[in-house]
Design a protein around this motif. Structure first.
Motif, short mmCIF file in Angstrom:
data_model
loop_
_atom_site.label_atom_id
_atom_site.label_comp_id
_atom_site.label_asym_id
_atom_site.label_seq_id
_atom_site.Cartn_x
_atom_site.Cartn_y
_atom_site.Cartn_z
N HIS A 13 36.69 19.90 56.84
CA HIS A 13 37.56 18.75 57.08
C HIS A 13 38.93 19.26 57.49
N CYS B 204 41.45 12.51 58.24
CA CYS B 204 40.76 13.78 58.52
C CYS B 204 40.85 14.04 60.01
N CYS C 109 33.64 15.42 61.10
CA CYS C 109 32.92 15.85 59.91
C CYS C 109 31.68 15.01 59.62
#
Length: 284
Positions: free
Chosen positions: A191, A226, A230
């Motif tokens: 992340h 983020c 991911c």
């Protein structure tokens, strides 16, 4: 001939005026970055590096565009001209110039970037506040290490009924004017911790700890997300950062303790339990 010259002169003048006038806007002066001046002890440094780099590059661009325009005008084919113009090769001064100037630019950009990165990444030996941020698909856990309390969040819930989605997000609290150490870990995949107005982000790797050091200088609510793709709900991995007074920060820590969030969330909740380095259930 005079008409063509007047036309070219008018175009050049109009282009110059447009560039100069657009440079008066605050947005352009900070290189289209967020209005983050003074948000942390690092943001002014980052803005300075960014905008200075753009000024230098725009200067190089103006010179290059001017030379191109000059060559197009001066060496254009005249009416009645036939054959090829005289061909020039191996112009050593020009070739040297085209080598030396880019080298100076690259070395200069590297030196100033290395200087600022060294300052931004400098470790604070005794930070006022130590917080562990743990990323997970697709939300965030916050361990307030000094106060021995924690907060755990879930991913953003877009139901279409909420008035303000940001009010439902996990929120990291920071006291204004205090030096902060953020310890960055991941429970599953890579992340990246990014608070947009802090103008800095750092990757978070499973099995590896990264750290950020900074001092928030302005109270307010800032958007975080983020910044590393991911998985399926990456776009919903959002959070808030509230920079508050010391009294409000202490009240928040007390509220977490009252809610029963006492202790620290550990690696026992990590999805990766086969990483090298010993017993994965023991926090380092």
């Amino acid at each position: 001939m005079s008409k063509n010259r007047s036309r070219f002169a008018a175009i050049a003048l109009l282009s110059s005026l447009t560039l100069v006038l657009s440079g008066c806007s605050a947005e352009l002066q900070r290189g289209f970055l967020p209005d983050a001046s003074g948000v942390t002890n690092h943001t002014d440094r980052i803005i300075g590096l960014w905008t200075t780099s753009w000024i230098v590059l725009l200067g190089v661009g103006v010179v290059s565009w001017g030379l191109i325009a000059w060559a197009l005008i001066v060496y254009r084919r005249r009416i009645g001209a036939t054959g090829l113009p005289s061909q020039l090769r191996y112009n050593l001064p020009i070739e040297t110039l085209f080598t030396v100037i880019p080298l100076i630019l690259v070395v200069g950009f590297f030196a100033f970037t290395a200087r600022d990165m060294t300052a931004i990444e400098a470790k604070v030996e005794n930070p006022d506040v130590h917080i562990e941020v743990i990323a997970k698909q697709w939300s965030w856990d916050f361990n307030y290490v000094d106060d021995n309390v924690f907060d755990s969040g879930i991913q953003a819930q877009f139901t279409g009924k909420e008035e303000n989605i940001f009010e439902t997000l996990p929120t990291l609290y920071l006291p204004v004017g205090k030096s902060i150490q953020i310890e960055l870990n991941s429970r599953d995949v890579i992340h990246s911790f990014w608070v947009i107005d802090f103008l800095y982000k750092k990757d978070m790797f499973p099995g590896h700890t990264n750290n950020m050091y900074f001092t928030p200088l302005k109270e307010g609510t800032y958007v975080g997300k983020c910044a590393e793709l991911c998985g399926e709900y990456h776009s919903m991995m959002l959070f808030n950062v509230k920079v508050v007074s010391q009294s409000d920060y202490d009240s928040r820590m007390g509220a977490l303790a009252t809610q029963g969030n006492v202790g620290q969330l550990s690696t026992e909740y990590d999805r990766n339990q086969n990483l090298p380095g010993g017993d994965p259930t023991i926090r380092g």
